[in-house]
Write an enzyme that holds these catalytic residues in place. Structure first.
Site, PDB file in Angstrom:
ATOM      1  N   HIS A  65       0.465  -0.892  -0.016  1.00  0.00           N
ATOM      2  CA  HIS A  65      -0.190  -0.179   0.052  1.00  0.00           C
ATOM      3  C   HIS A  65       1.028   1.216   0.146  1.00  0.00           C
ATOM      4  O   HIS A  65       1.628   1.829  -1.511  1.00  0.00           O
ATOM      5  CB  HIS A  65      -0.799  -0.016   1.493  1.00  0.00           C
ATOM      6  CG  HIS A  65      -1.810   0.694   1.019  1.00  0.00           C
ATOM      7  ND1 HIS A  65      -3.429   0.682   1.746  1.00  0.00           N
ATOM      8  CD2 HIS A  65      -2.097   1.969   0.132  1.00  0.00           C
ATOM      9  CE1 HIS A  65      -3.719   1.603   1.412  1.00  0.00           C
ATOM     10  NE2 HIS A  65      -4.128   2.430   0.626  1.00  0.00           N
ATOM     11  N   ASP A  91      -5.448  12.052  -1.912  1.00  0.00           N
ATOM     12  CA  ASP A  91      -5.190  10.914  -1.119  1.00  0.00           C
ATOM     13  C   ASP A  91      -3.767  10.884  -0.593  1.00  0.00           C
ATOM     14  O   ASP A  91      -4.081  11.105  -0.169  1.00  0.00           O
ATOM     15  CB  ASP A  91      -5.304  10.022  -3.089  1.00  0.00           C
ATOM     16  CG  ASP A  91      -5.783   8.488  -3.103  1.00  0.00           C
ATOM     17  OD1 ASP A  91      -5.221   7.960  -1.602  1.00  0.00           O
ATOM     18  OD2 ASP A  91      -5.732   7.755  -3.019  1.00  0.00           O
TER      19      ASP A  91
END
Length: 291
Positions: A51, A205
């Site tokens: 991630h 983000d």
């Protein structure tokens, strides 16, 4: 460095059966290409689900790579050493802790210490959506070192991207569900205090910092729900923002790139180097641009 292969609750994946990979891309090249980094034996590649990512260069020029991993629906941080001679990564250790519950992103502070964002309190899909639906602000930032692990900031809807200013005095945290970026002052005891919040009209983000100017580059989602709907007739759009002078009274926000999804879907990160821009996405391709 580019990560590929994330499988995240509620988000579609293009390679469900393929483990995660790490690629290196040299933007100094005339026609840069992504080269896969070989990972040392002994590391469980089959469950690798990468991630967030961060690097730390030590005083002896050793490059440490921190990677957020979600093996078997858990959260760990994998620590690697980069070996430039053969483009490989030596796995040093796996970091687990009760406070690292649903780690999204990470920023390295030393060869074995970092700040990490937990984007949700729960990692279970149903509980995660319930948390979002109820608007619970249970997301947080955690500081980790071998000697001390503690929560250093809390009260976020979904703390996502995290990074540090070039002078290493301020930590930036993107709250993707609250459409903003928080500026936090870093103290000697590693605690963070809130300085200001920059409100935006898009879902922010990940955050990349230009080391020379201190400018913030971020990949954003103009309509985050399209990521979850996965409708080929209504693709998620992409947007890249450049934020300058965030500490000033009037930060400058510039939309550098925007697309309705026809070229790039779900932009999640944007990094700039020597007039070259690399845009990454949640599940789609990456886009290389010359500014």
């Amino acid at each position: 460095l580019i990560l590929q292969g994330l499988k995240y609750p509620g988000i579609k994946s293009l390679a469900l059966d393929k483990p995660g990979e790490i690629f290196l891309m040299d933007l100094n090249e005339d026609s840069p290409r992504a080269v896969e980094l070989r990972i040392s034996r002994g590391f469980d590649l089959a469950s690798f689900n990468p991630h967030g990512i961060s690097t730390y260069v030590d005083r002896d020029d050793t490059v440490y790579l921190f990677v957020v991993n979600h093996p078997h629906q858990k959260s760990t941080v994998e620590l690697f050493k980069f070996v430039e001679d053969d483009n490989s990564l030596v796995h040093l250790r796996t970091i687990r802790h009760d406070l690292l519950t649903s780690v999204n992103d990470i920023v390295a502070m030393g060869p074995d210490s970092f700040y990490a964002t937990n984007d949700h309190y729960f990692f279970d899909l149903i509980l995660m959506f319930l948390e979002m639906f109820l608007g619970l602000t249970w997301s947080n930032v955690v500081y980790y070192s071998p000697k001390e692990v503690k929560e250093v900031a809390a009260g976020f809807y979904s703390a996502n991207g995290i990074n540090i200013s070039p002078d290493r005095k301020y930590i930036y945290v993107a709250d993707v569900l609250d459409h903003n970026i928080h500026v936090m002052e870093k103290h000697d005891d590693w605690n963070l205090t809130h300085v200001k919040t920059l409100q935006l009209d898009t879902l922010v983000d990940n955050l990349s910092i230009d080391p020379r100017t201190g400018d913030i580059w971020t990949g954003c989602h103009p309509n985050g729900m399209k990521l979850f709907y996965n409708d080929p007739e209504n693709l998620p759009a992409s947007e890249v923002l450049l934020i300058q002078n965030i500490l000033s009274e009037e930060p400058r926000v510039t939309r550098v790139y925007a697309d309705n999804g026809s070229v790039l879907q779900g932009s999640s990160v944007a990094s700039v180097y020597e007039g070259k821009l690399l845009i990454g996405t949640v599940f789609h391709k990456a886009l290389y641009c010359e500014l």
